[in-house]
Scaffold this motif. Structure first.
Motif, PDB file in Angstrom:
ATOM      1  N   TYR A  15       0.851  -1.191   0.000  1.00 23.35           N
ATOM      2  CA  TYR A  15       0.000   0.000   0.000  1.00 23.35           C
ATOM      3  C   TYR A  15       0.888   1.242   0.000  1.00 23.35           C
ATOM      4  N   VAL A  16       0.587   2.175  -0.909  1.00 21.37           N
ATOM      5  CA  VAL A  16       1.302   3.450  -0.957  1.00 21.37           C
ATOM      6  C   VAL A  16       0.287   4.582  -0.831  1.00 21.37           C
ATOM      7  N   ALA A  59      -2.911 -12.186  10.684  1.00 21.39           N
ATOM      8  CA  ALA A  59      -3.864 -13.075  11.344  1.00 21.39           C
ATOM      9  C   ALA A  59      -4.389 -14.144  10.397  1.00 21.39           C
ATOM     10  N   ALA A  60      -4.414 -13.807   9.094  1.00 19.73           N
ATOM     11  CA  ALA A  60      -4.879 -14.765   8.094  1.00 19.73           C
ATOM     12  C   ALA A  60      -3.766 -15.669   7.588  1.00 19.73           C
ATOM     13  N   GLY A  61      -2.554 -15.519   8.157  1.00 21.59           N
ATOM     14  CA  GLY A  61      -1.446 -16.379   7.763  1.00 21.59           C
ATOM     15  C   GLY A  61      -0.551 -15.802   6.689  1.00 21.59           C
ATOM     16  N   GLY A  62      -0.734 -14.525   6.356  1.00 23.66           N
ATOM     17  CA  GLY A  62       0.098 -13.915   5.330  1.00 23.66           C
ATOM     18  C   GLY A  62       1.240 -13.118   5.908  1.00 23.66           C
ATOM     19  N   ALA A  63       2.051 -12.563   5.018  1.00 25.66           N
ATOM     20  CA  ALA A  63       3.158 -11.696   5.434  1.00 25.66           C
ATOM     21  C   ALA A  63       2.610 -10.317   5.783  1.00 25.66           C
ATOM     22  N   PRO A  64       3.329  -9.545   6.610  1.00 25.71           N
ATOM     23  CA  PRO A  64       2.879  -8.182   6.914  1.00 25.71           C
ATOM     24  C   PRO A  64       2.736  -7.339   5.650  1.00 25.71           C
ATOM     25  N   LEU A  65       1.818  -6.405   5.677  1.00 30.69           N
ATOM     26  CA  LEU A  65       1.652  -5.462   4.582  1.00 30.69           C
ATOM     27  C   LEU A  65       2.898  -4.594   4.455  1.00 30.69           C
ATOM     28  N   GLU A  66       3.311  -4.330   3.216  1.00 29.25           N
ATOM     29  CA  GLU A  66       4.366  -3.351   2.970  1.00 29.25           C
ATOM     30  C   GLU A  66       3.711  -1.999   2.687  1.00 29.25           C
ATOM     31  N   TYR A  67       4.307  -0.932   3.219  1.00 24.16           N
ATOM     32  CA  TYR A  67       3.638   0.373   3.195  1.00 24.16           C
ATOM     33  C   TYR A  67       4.649   1.491   2.994  1.00 24.16           C
ATOM     34  N   ALA A  68       4.268   2.469   2.158  1.00 28.25           N
ATOM     35  CA  ALA A  68       5.031   3.702   1.984  1.00 28.25           C
ATOM     36  C   ALA A  68       4.065   4.873   2.036  1.00 28.25           C
ATOM     37  N   PRO A  86       3.781   8.994  -9.967  1.00 30.53           N
ATOM     38  CA  PRO A  86       4.807   8.156 -10.632  1.00 30.53           C
ATOM     39  C   PRO A  86       5.707   7.439  -9.636  1.00 30.53           C
ATOM     40  N   ALA A  87       6.073   8.130  -8.548  1.00 32.97           N
ATOM     41  CA  ALA A  87       6.903   7.476  -7.534  1.00 32.97           C
ATOM     42  C   ALA A  87       6.173   6.303  -6.904  1.00 32.97           C
ATOM     43  N   ALA A  88       4.873   6.478  -6.678  1.00 34.49           N
ATOM     44  CA  ALA A  88       4.076   5.384  -6.114  1.00 34.49           C
ATOM     45  C   ALA A  88       4.035   4.200  -7.073  1.00 34.49           C
ATOM     46  N   LEU A  89       3.834   4.456  -8.347  1.00 37.95           N
ATOM     47  CA  LEU A  89       3.808   3.371  -9.333  1.00 37.95           C
ATOM     48  C   LEU A  89       5.145   2.639  -9.383  1.00 37.95           C
ATOM     49  N   GLY A  90       6.228   3.385  -9.176  1.00 37.15           N
ATOM     50  CA  GLY A  90       7.543   2.759  -9.172  1.00 37.15           C
ATOM     51  C   GLY A  90       7.738   1.779  -8.029  1.00 37.15           C
ATOM     52  N   LEU A  91       6.929   1.901  -6.986  1.00 41.09           N
ATOM     53  CA  LEU A  91       7.008   0.978  -5.851  1.00 41.09           C
ATOM     54  C   LEU A  91       6.160  -0.277  -6.062  1.00 41.09           C
ATOM     55  N   GLU A  92       5.470  -0.356  -7.188  1.00 40.38           N
ATOM     56  CA  GLU A  92       4.668  -1.516  -7.581  1.00 40.38           C
ATOM     57  C   GLU A  92       3.640  -1.907  -6.499  1.00 40.38           C
ATOM     58  N   PRO A  93       2.773  -0.974  -6.136  1.00 38.01           N
ATOM     59  CA  PRO A  93       1.745  -1.293  -5.134  1.00 38.01           C
ATOM     60  C   PRO A  93       0.565  -2.001  -5.761  1.00 38.01           C
ATOM     61  N   ASP A  94      -0.252  -2.600  -4.915  1.00 41.52           N
ATOM     62  CA  ASP A  94      -1.556  -3.067  -5.382  1.00 41.52           C
ATOM     63  C   ASP A  94      -2.691  -2.241  -4.786  1.00 41.52           C
ATOM     64  N   LEU A  95      -2.361  -1.281  -3.899  1.00 45.25           N
ATOM     65  CA  LEU A  95      -3.334  -0.339  -3.346  1.00 45.25           C
ATOM     66  C   LEU A  95      -2.657   1.018  -3.185  1.00 45.25           C
ATOM     67  N   ARG A 125      -4.638   6.063 -14.893  1.00 48.39           N
ATOM     68  CA  ARG A 125      -3.273   5.529 -15.020  1.00 48.39           C
ATOM     69  C   ARG A 125      -3.018   4.442 -13.971  1.00 48.39           C
ATOM     70  N   LEU A 126      -3.424   4.683 -12.746  1.00 46.65           N
ATOM     71  CA  LEU A 126      -3.235   3.690 -11.695  1.00 46.65           C
ATOM     72  C   LEU A 126      -4.047   2.426 -11.961  1.00 46.65           C
ATOM     73  N   ARG A 127      -5.293   2.599 -12.382  1.00 50.37           N
ATOM     74  CA  ARG A 127      -6.146   1.436 -12.628  1.00 50.37           C
ATOM     75  C   ARG A 127      -5.637   0.627 -13.821  1.00 50.37           C
ATOM     76  N   ALA A 128      -5.086   1.319 -14.823  1.00 51.34           N
ATOM     77  CA  ALA A 128      -4.533   0.605 -15.980  1.00 51.34           C
ATOM     78  C   ALA A 128      -3.336  -0.239 -15.583  1.00 51.34           C
ATOM     79  N   ALA A 129      -2.666   0.154 -14.492  1.00 56.66           N
ATOM     80  CA  ALA A 129      -1.523  -0.618 -13.994  1.00 56.66           C
ATOM     81  C   ALA A 129      -1.957  -1.726 -13.039  1.00 56.66           C
ATOM     82  N   GLY A 130      -3.261  -1.893 -12.883  1.00 59.57           N
ATOM     83  CA  GLY A 130      -3.771  -2.952 -12.021  1.00 59.57           C
ATOM     84  C   GLY A 130      -3.814  -2.599 -10.549  1.00 59.57           C
ATOM     85  N   VAL A 131      -3.750  -1.298 -10.233  1.00 60.86           N
ATOM     86  CA  VAL A 131      -3.715  -0.847  -8.835  1.00 60.86           C
ATOM     87  C   VAL A 131      -5.119  -0.489  -8.368  1.00 60.86           C
ATOM     88  N   ASP A 132      -5.502  -0.965  -7.188  1.00 59.16           N
ATOM     89  CA  ASP A 132      -6.737  -0.508  -6.560  1.00 59.16           C
ATOM     90  C   ASP A 132      -6.504   0.881  -5.994  1.00 59.16           C
TER      91      ASP A 132
END
Length: 278
Positions: A15-16, A59-68, A86-95, A125-132
């Motif tokens: 998440y960024v 709690a669901a068994g996953g890794a901690p969220l990465e955040y900027a 653009p900086a956020a997109l460079g971090l390859e977020p999904d949110l 632009r964000l949605r085209a990159a698959g970002v929520d």
């Protein structure tokens, strides 16, 4: 990046947050230092949201969220979109939370339709990159004295935001609709930024906006009523607010300066969020 699917729908792994002082976290200082202290560390609703999402992933068994968090106080919308997105997109977020335009709308000559066009291009632009994307409305300023003059511009911008969200499948943090934010005890002395309690309420609203259950069932309940403030005390408070907050802001504007001119993002790289951070 791994995706965790749970009954609560916590599927994001990185998440960024981008934006201005609202997302940077003014004036939520987790160590209790006064808001005026320039060295005070800032938390804010986006940090709290990241910690809540991370805790649910773990709690669901996953890794901690990465955040900027790339937000910087005082930023107008165009610099947010030009530099932070653009900086956020460079971090390859999904949110990505993208909330801005409030500093623009404080200016009487703001072109709200242009702001909306610029915002929509960034969302596309964000949605085209698959970002929520999580957008946010402006707060209702009906009870805000001088800021009430911005109410029609805020309402128009909010309408654009909801339309943009519908067109592009984005989420919306409905600050205008939050009953608890109508209480001035949720706001810092400058009457523009939230207190720690206000940021906590907004983090809960963000969970709801993302389609997740809040941590607290009655998270948006108004506070208990308080006795009305005597008129003389109100006038003294208004005068102090104008002297300590409005005048410095207007002076910076006249000199073409911003409160964030020398600042850099507080969390520029995506890193795992620990439970202690929320």
């Amino acid at each position: 990046m791994s995706v965790v699917s749970t009954d609560e729908g916590v599927r994001w792994s990185r998440y960024v947050a981008v934006g201005d002082s609202f997302t940077e976290g003014l004036w939520d200082s987790p160590d209790g230092r006064a808001p005026a202290d320039p060295t005070a560390p800032l938390r804010g609703w986006a940090d709290v949201l990241a910690a809540r999402l991370s805790a649910r992933r773990v709690a669901a068994g996953g890794a901690p969220l990465e955040y900027a968090n790339l937000a910087i106080r005082g930023r107008l919308l165009r610099p947010i979109l030009r530099d932070q997105v653009p900086a956020a997109l460079g971090l390859e977020p999904d949110l990505v939370s993208l909330i801005g335009g409030g500093n623009d709308i404080l200016r009487p000559a703001a072109d709200v339709d242009r702001l909306a066009r610029d915002l929509e291009a960034a969302v596309a632009r964000l949605r085209a990159a698959g970002v929520d994307v999580l957008l946010g409305t402006g707060v209702d300023t009906v009870d805000s004295g001088l800021l009430r003059a911005t109410r029609s511009r805020v309402a128009t911008y909010n309408t654009h935001i909801w339309s943009i969200a519908h067109r592009h499948g984005a989420h919306v943090l409905d600050l205008w609709g939050m009953r608890s934010l109508r209480d001035w005890r949720m706001w810092a002395d400058d009457r523009i930024h939230l207190t720690t309690q206000g940021h906590a309420r907004v983090a809960q609203a963000a969970l709801v906006a993302l389609g997740l259950p809040p941590d607290e069932e009655r998270w948006d309940d108004p506070l208990a009523p308080q006795p009305p403030t005597p008129r003389l005390d109100r006038l003294r408070g208004d005068a102090r607010w104008a002297r300590e907050h409005v005048y410095p802001w207007a002076t910076r504007r006249l000199h073409g300066r911003s409160s964030g001119d020398t600042r850099t993002p507080k969390r520029p790289a995506a890193a795992p969020v620990t439970s202690e951070e929320g």
